[in-house]
Design a protein around this motif. Structure first.
Motif, PDB file in Angstrom:
ATOM      1  N   ALA A  15      77.881  87.765 -45.270  1.00  0.00           N
ATOM      2  CA  ALA A  15      76.623  87.216 -45.786  1.00  0.00           C
ATOM      3  C   ALA A  15      75.601  88.345 -45.905  1.00  0.00           C
ATOM      4  N   PRO A  16      74.990  88.469 -47.070  1.00  0.00           N
ATOM      5  CA  PRO A  16      74.021  89.558 -47.235  1.00  0.00           C
ATOM      6  C   PRO A  16      72.776  89.315 -46.385  1.00  0.00           C
ATOM      7  N   ALA A  17      72.183  90.404 -45.962  1.00  0.00           N
ATOM      8  CA  ALA A  17      70.943  90.312 -45.187  1.00  0.00           C
ATOM      9  C   ALA A  17      69.829  89.813 -46.103  1.00  0.00           C
ATOM     10  N   PRO A  18      68.879  89.061 -45.565  1.00  0.00           N
ATOM     11  CA  PRO A  18      67.771  88.596 -46.400  1.00  0.00           C
ATOM     12  C   PRO A  18      66.950  89.795 -46.892  1.00  0.00           C
ATOM     13  N   PRO A  19      66.349  89.671 -48.068  1.00  0.00           N
ATOM     14  CA  PRO A  19      65.515  90.767 -48.568  1.00  0.00           C
ATOM     15  C   PRO A  19      64.401  91.082 -47.563  1.00  0.00           C
ATOM     16  N   ALA A  20      64.138  92.355 -47.380  1.00  0.00           N
ATOM     17  CA  ALA A  20      63.129  92.787 -46.414  1.00  0.00           C
ATOM     18  C   ALA A  20      61.760  92.935 -47.075  1.00  0.00           C
ATOM     19  N   TRP A  21      60.717  92.637 -46.324  1.00  0.00           N
ATOM     20  CA  TRP A  21      59.346  92.838 -46.774  1.00  0.00           C
ATOM     21  C   TRP A  21      59.054  94.330 -46.757  1.00  0.00           C
ATOM     22  N   LYS A  22      58.280  94.776 -47.747  1.00  0.00           N
ATOM     23  CA  LYS A  22      57.939  96.196 -47.871  1.00  0.00           C
ATOM     24  C   LYS A  22      56.423  96.345 -47.952  1.00  0.00           C
ATOM     25  N   PHE A  23      55.927  97.376 -47.320  1.00  0.00           N
ATOM     26  CA  PHE A  23      54.499  97.691 -47.334  1.00  0.00           C
ATOM     27  C   PHE A  23      54.279  98.828 -48.326  1.00  0.00           C
TER      28      PHE A  23
END
Length: 172
Positions: A15-23
């Motif tokens: 299962a792919p990791a959820p998209p990460a938040w970026k600053f």
């Protein structure tokens, strides 16, 4: 039984990791500083952004982008946090993006966003067909607090209205 466990373990690993938040932080040629926290949607085409633009006066907004045109003018947009009820506000649309910058709406939505595990955005496109996108929540309040702080906002607190311009005294 053993085969079932192996299949479950394989599904969990693949299962792919959820998209990460970026600053991100940048300043344009006109001197407007922009600070944002954003995440790509699970659909690979949507984006959710919490943004602070500091020009003549600071403006905080929550933005939603799609690859398909979303229309023009004002339209209702609902955000659901952890499959709860839709928090619906009037957002402004321009082409492929929508945004809300009303301080009460931004405060309510960011307060719920930082506590959530999942976020769904619901609206319509330029042809009036339903559009839904799902996002991972930021997993805490650090990035959102940082963005809000640049514009003088405090997470969970509606900022006071700016002072009214002084009234011209009537000549007598």
């Amino acid at each position: 039984m053993m085969l079932s466990l192996l299949l479950l373990a394989q599904a969990a690993v693949s299962a792919p990791a959820p998209p990460a938040w970026k600053f991100a932080e940048r300043t344009n040629a006109a001197g407007v500083r922009s600070v944002s926290a954003s995440v790509a949607g699970y659909d690979g085409v949507s984006r959710l952004v919490v943004k602070c633009d500091v020009g003549q006066e600071p403006i905080v907004s929550i933005q939603f982008f799609q690859t398909a045109p979303l229309g023009q003018g004002e339209k209702p947009v609902g955000m659901r946090f952890d499959n709860g009820f839709a928090n619906t506000y009037a957002w402004q649309s321009a082409g492929k993006g929508l945004y809300v910058s009303d301080p009460q709406a931004v405060t309510a939505l960011t307060t719920l966003l930082v506590k959530a595990k999942a976020v769904n955005v619901e609206t319509t496109n330029a042809s009036n067909f339903a559009v839904q996108a799902s996002f991972a929540a930021p997993g805490g309040d650090n990035m959102v607090r940082k963005v809000l702080g640049v514009c003088g906002y405090t997470l969970g607190v509606v900022p006071p209205l700016p002072p009214a311009p002084p009234a011209d005294e009537e000549e007598q």
